[in-house]
Enzyme design. Structure first.
Site: not given
Lengths: 76, 227
Positions: B88, B204, B206
């Protein structure tokens, strides 16, 4: 001396903010406005006696102020 | 394979803790936490440049972070062949540094996008080799400037060098107009550098790997690196 640098997205890149401003102006009845593009203006002070003013400004634009992949600039 | 790692935090980073958890759980070892004013990176295999709003997105997203003191050593790490994943805002920073080609513009519909999206693998590399060609990953996005842009020549180079890692798609893997949620050029969601040791992606991973996440597909990216 005050320097003014106008930065805008290159012509071929879609500028969605300008499109939305245009729509709002049209909604307000300003239907003669078209092709609106929004840019940014950066102002800064430089010493009066700076010899290489143009190349100095070019340097700061290339190193930080302008991303030449998407933007172009002119000194006003 | 064991994988040592580090995460850089800039003022305004807000996914650094998530990235750290992602790395520590999946690599099963501690992750180094690096402040952007540090000048030396520890010798690690993988560096994550996390998401967030570094320096408040002033001037352009990632522009200020790209001039932080740690960046010289990030460049050396990449040159040595060390892995980097920019997620990002991390992707935006990597393009501003010049490690990745192109730029990320304002989303076409001018909306901050915070939702799950689908991506699929395009060109194979060490970041996606555990993902099959017909697999669609469900991974969240959260960004305002994610519309990937490159010049015609730049795009051709990315294609010729097989640097386009991930594309936005729908649940069935079709690259339709509506699945290209931010208006990226050719549906591009993630690219690598020419050497393919640096990956930038807007979604994302994560935020999609633990049991309580709505998807666990994000672990496939790190697992690809783990071999």
């Amino acid at each position: 001396m005050r320097a003014k640098i106008l930065i805008r997205l290159k012509k071929q890149i879609l500028e969605p903010q300008g499109k939305n401003i245009e729509e709002s102006l049209n909604n307000l009845g300003f239907d003669k406005c078209s092709n609106i593009r929004q840019g940014k203006l950066i102002e800064l002070d430089l010493p009066e006696n700076l010899e290489d003013r143009d190349s100095y400004i070019k340097d700061i634009c290339n190193k930080l102020l302008v991303n030449s992949i998407i933007e172009e600039y002119e000194v006003l | 394979m064991s994988l040592s790692s580090a995460v850089i935090t800039f003022p305004g980073s807000n996914c650094d803790r998530d990235a750290q958890t992602y790395l520590e759980i999946l690599t099963n070892q501690d992750t180094h936490k690096i402040w952007h004013k540090d000048v030396l990176l520890p010798k690690v295999d993988l560096l994550i440049i996390p998401g967030g709003f570094s320096f408040g997105d002033y001037l352009r997203s990632g522009a200020m972070a790209a001039k932080s003191p740690i960046i010289d050593d990030v460049l050396k790490h990449a040159e040595r062949g060390g892995y980097i994943i920019g997620i990002c805002n991390g992707f935006q920073i990597l393009t501003e540094i010049g490690l990745l080609d192109g730029a990320l513009n304002r989303n076409v519909k001018l909306k901050f996008l915070a939702k799950n999206c689908f991506i699929k693998k395009n060109h194979e590399n060490n970041f996606n080799k555990k993902i099959s060609q017909d697999q669609c990953l469900s991974i969240p996005v959260a960004h305002n400037e994610g519309s990937y842009y490159n010049s015609e020549e730049g795009l051709k180079l990315l294609q010729d060098n097989e640097q386009i890692s991930f594309l936005y798609c729908d649940e069935e893997g079709n690259t339709t107009d509506s699945s290209n949620l931010n208006g990226s050029l050719n549906h591009i969601a993630g690219i690598t550098n020419k050497k393919k040791n640096v990956l930038g992606l807007m979604p994302h991973p994560e935020r999609a790997f633990q049991d309580f996440h709505t998807s666990q597909d994000g672990q496939l990216i790190l697992e690809s690196l783990l071999g």
